[in-house]
Design a protein around this motif. Structure first.
Motif, PDB file in Angstrom:
ATOM      1  N   ASP A 148      39.354  40.412  -7.564  1.00 30.58           N
ATOM      2  CA  ASP A 148      40.293  41.538  -7.480  1.00 30.58           C
ATOM      3  C   ASP A 148      39.531  42.846  -7.279  1.00 30.58           C
ATOM      4  O   ASP A 148      39.927  43.690  -6.468  1.00 30.58           O
ATOM      5  CB  ASP A 148      41.131  41.647  -8.753  1.00 30.58           C
ATOM      6  CG  ASP A 148      41.998  40.427  -9.015  1.00 30.58           C
ATOM      7  OD1 ASP A 148      42.024  39.513  -8.175  1.00 30.58           O
ATOM      8  OD2 ASP A 148      42.635  40.388 -10.078  1.00 30.58           O
TER       9      ASP A 148
ATOM     10  N   THR B 127      47.231  35.983  -0.825  1.00 32.26           N
ATOM     11  CA  THR B 127      48.569  36.334  -1.317  1.00 32.26           C
ATOM     12  C   THR B 127      48.576  36.456  -2.833  1.00 32.26           C
ATOM     13  O   THR B 127      49.105  37.421  -3.394  1.00 32.26           O
ATOM     14  CB  THR B 127      49.606  35.290  -0.852  1.00 32.26           C
ATOM     15  OG1 THR B 127      49.649  35.301   0.584  1.00 32.26           O
ATOM     16  CG2 THR B 127      50.988  35.578  -1.407  1.00 32.26           C
TER      17      THR B 127
ATOM     18  N   ASP C 292      49.290  39.780  -4.955  1.00 33.33           N
ATOM     19  CA  ASP C 292      50.341  39.770  -5.979  1.00 33.33           C
ATOM     20  C   ASP C 292      49.808  40.359  -7.290  1.00 33.33           C
ATOM     21  O   ASP C 292      50.484  41.170  -7.935  1.00 33.33           O
ATOM     22  CB  ASP C 292      50.865  38.347  -6.227  1.00 33.33           C
ATOM     23  CG  ASP C 292      51.708  37.811  -5.085  1.00 33.33           C
ATOM     24  OD1 ASP C 292      52.132  38.606  -4.213  1.00 33.33           O
ATOM     25  OD2 ASP C 292      51.938  36.582  -5.064  1.00 33.33           O
ATOM     26  N   ARG C 293      48.585  39.961  -7.684  1.00 36.57           N
ATOM     27  CA  ARG C 293      47.992  40.481  -8.928  1.00 36.57           C
ATOM     28  C   ARG C 293      47.744  41.984  -8.829  1.00 36.57           C
ATOM     29  O   ARG C 293      48.028  42.741  -9.772  1.00 36.57           O
ATOM     30  CB  ARG C 293      46.671  39.768  -9.246  1.00 36.57           C
ATOM     31  CG  ARG C 293      46.808  38.341  -9.713  1.00 36.57           C
ATOM     32  CD  ARG C 293      45.511  37.787 -10.275  1.00 36.57           C
ATOM     33  NE  ARG C 293      44.360  37.866  -9.394  1.00 36.57           N
ATOM     34  CZ  ARG C 293      44.019  36.949  -8.488  1.00 36.57           C
ATOM     35  NH1 ARG C 293      44.763  35.840  -8.351  1.00 36.57           N
ATOM     36  NH2 ARG C 293      42.942  37.091  -7.742  1.00 36.57           N
TER      37      ARG C 293
ATOM     38  N   GLU D 204      49.252  44.138  -6.888  1.00 34.47           N
ATOM     39  CA  GLU D 204      50.544  44.843  -6.875  1.00 34.47           C
ATOM     40  C   GLU D 204      51.118  44.909  -8.288  1.00 34.47           C
ATOM     41  O   GLU D 204      51.615  45.958  -8.717  1.00 34.47           O
ATOM     42  CB  GLU D 204      51.535  44.150  -5.933  1.00 34.47           C
ATOM     43  CG  GLU D 204      51.345  44.509  -4.484  1.00 34.47           C
ATOM     44  CD  GLU D 204      52.403  43.914  -3.582  1.00 34.47           C
ATOM     45  OE1 GLU D 204      52.865  44.646  -2.692  1.00 34.47           O
ATOM     46  OE2 GLU D 204      52.769  42.731  -3.751  1.00 34.47           O
ATOM     47  N   GLN D 205      51.052  43.802  -8.989  1.00 34.87           N
ATOM     48  CA  GLN D 205      51.591  43.744 -10.349  1.00 34.87           C
ATOM     49  C   GLN D 205      50.860  44.732 -11.270  1.00 34.87           C
ATOM     50  O   GLN D 205      51.468  45.329 -12.160  1.00 34.87           O
ATOM     51  CB  GLN D 205      51.490  42.323 -10.897  1.00 34.87           C
ATOM     52  CG  GLN D 205      52.259  42.102 -12.166  1.00 34.87           C
ATOM     53  CD  GLN D 205      52.318  40.624 -12.528  1.00 34.87           C
ATOM     54  OE1 GLN D 205      51.367  39.879 -12.288  1.00 34.87           O
ATOM     55  NE2 GLN D 205      53.424  40.207 -13.098  1.00 34.87           N
ATOM     56  N   ALA D 206      49.575  44.917 -11.019  1.00 37.01           N
ATOM     57  CA  ALA D 206      48.784  45.858 -11.815  1.00 37.01           C
ATOM     58  C   ALA D 206      49.023  47.307 -11.386  1.00 37.01           C
ATOM     59  O   ALA D 206      48.545  48.234 -12.055  1.00 37.01           O
ATOM     60  CB  ALA D 206      47.298  45.526 -11.697  1.00 37.01           C
ATOM     61  N   GLY D 207      49.749  47.505 -10.289  1.00 34.49           N
ATOM     62  CA  GLY D 207      50.064  48.856  -9.830  1.00 34.49           C
ATOM     63  C   GLY D 207      48.993  49.510  -8.984  1.00 34.49           C
ATOM     64  O   GLY D 207      49.023  50.724  -8.774  1.00 34.49           O
ATOM     65  N   HIS D 208      48.047  48.728  -8.449  1.00 27.83           N
ATOM     66  CA  HIS D 208      46.955  49.295  -7.660  1.00 27.83           C
ATOM     67  C   HIS D 208      47.276  49.409  -6.180  1.00 27.83           C
ATOM     68  O   HIS D 208      46.782  50.324  -5.511  1.00 27.83           O
ATOM     69  CB  HIS D 208      45.675  48.471  -7.841  1.00 27.83           C
ATOM     70  CG  HIS D 208      45.179  48.456  -9.245  1.00 27.83           C
ATOM     71  ND1 HIS D 208      44.894  49.600  -9.966  1.00 27.83           N
ATOM     72  CD2 HIS D 208      44.919  47.430 -10.091  1.00 27.83           C
ATOM     73  CE1 HIS D 208      44.488  49.279 -11.175  1.00 27.83           C
ATOM     74  NE2 HIS D 208      44.489  47.969 -11.276  1.00 27.83           N
TER      75      HIS D 208
ATOM     76  N   GLU E 144      50.180  48.164  -2.713  1.00 25.10           N
ATOM     77  CA  GLU E 144      51.442  47.576  -2.279  1.00 25.10           C
ATOM     78  C   GLU E 144      51.298  47.156  -0.827  1.00 25.10           C
ATOM     79  O   GLU E 144      50.422  47.633  -0.107  1.00 25.10           O
ATOM     80  CB  GLU E 144      52.613  48.545  -2.446  1.00 25.10           C
ATOM     81  CG  GLU E 144      52.549  49.775  -1.569  1.00 25.10           C
ATOM     82  CD  GLU E 144      53.744  50.679  -1.801  1.00 25.10           C
ATOM     83  OE1 GLU E 144      54.786  50.429  -1.170  1.00 25.10           O
ATOM     84  OE2 GLU E 144      53.612  51.623  -2.590  1.00 25.10           O
TER      85      GLU E 144
END
Length: 161
Positions: free
Chosen positions: A39, A73, A77-78, A80-84, A86
């Motif tokens: 990541d 993918t 997804d990880r 995006e979920q962490a807010g880093h 989109e």
């Protein structure tokens, strides 16, 4: 090792130590923000594209990290979920998707890596412009040699399969 007579082996040991210290520093960021190493590597690729002002497609990110499409993918997804980041449709071609970093991720990385940048700047500024040119050539050659070794290793593994 004396400054006037550094062997190739001694330089390789120093490179290895620099890589290890860099890894330790980066691991601190990853741990603090609950990121996998992949990541974090992805964020570096995404931030580099952002800094260069060029769009980054998910496939390009996957290729840069040697990841399959499903792994890319899951990675996105990880992130995006962490807010880093989109995923957004391209403004120039609606058929394409681009990975866009959030400004808070840019600021977070900037704050964390600022001390390293400050200390490395001091170290680099200790060298003359001519010495920095040699260091730049050495680092470029070292990167090229490392890529060549990685590709050679991958080809050997592929040949065995």
């Amino acid at each position: 090792m004396t400054p006037d007579n550094v062997t190739a082996y001694e330089l390789m040991v120093l490179i290895r130590r620099l890589n290890m210290e860099g890894d330790r520093f980066v691991e601190g960021f990853a741990t603090a923000h609950r990121l996998h190493r992949t990541d974090l590597n992805a964020l570096v690729v995404i931030l580099d594209a952002h800094a260069a002002g060029r769009p980054l497609a998910p496939g390009e990110l996957g290729a840069a990290l040697s990841l399959s499409a499903p792994a890319t993918t899951a990675l996105l997804d990880r992130l995006e979920q962490a807010g880093h980041v989109e995923r957004r449709r391209s403004a120039t071609d609606r058929r394409k998707v681009e990975v866009v970093v959030h400004e808070q991720a840019v600021e977070l990385a900037g704050r964390f890596f600022a001390p390293l940048g400050r200390h490395l700047t001091v170290a680099i500024d200790a060298f003359s412009p001519q010495e920095r040119e040699v260091i730049g050539r050495f680092l470029t050659s070292g990167i090229e040699a490392t890529v060549a070794a990685r590709l050679e290793h991958a080809a050997r593994l592929e040949h065995r399969a």
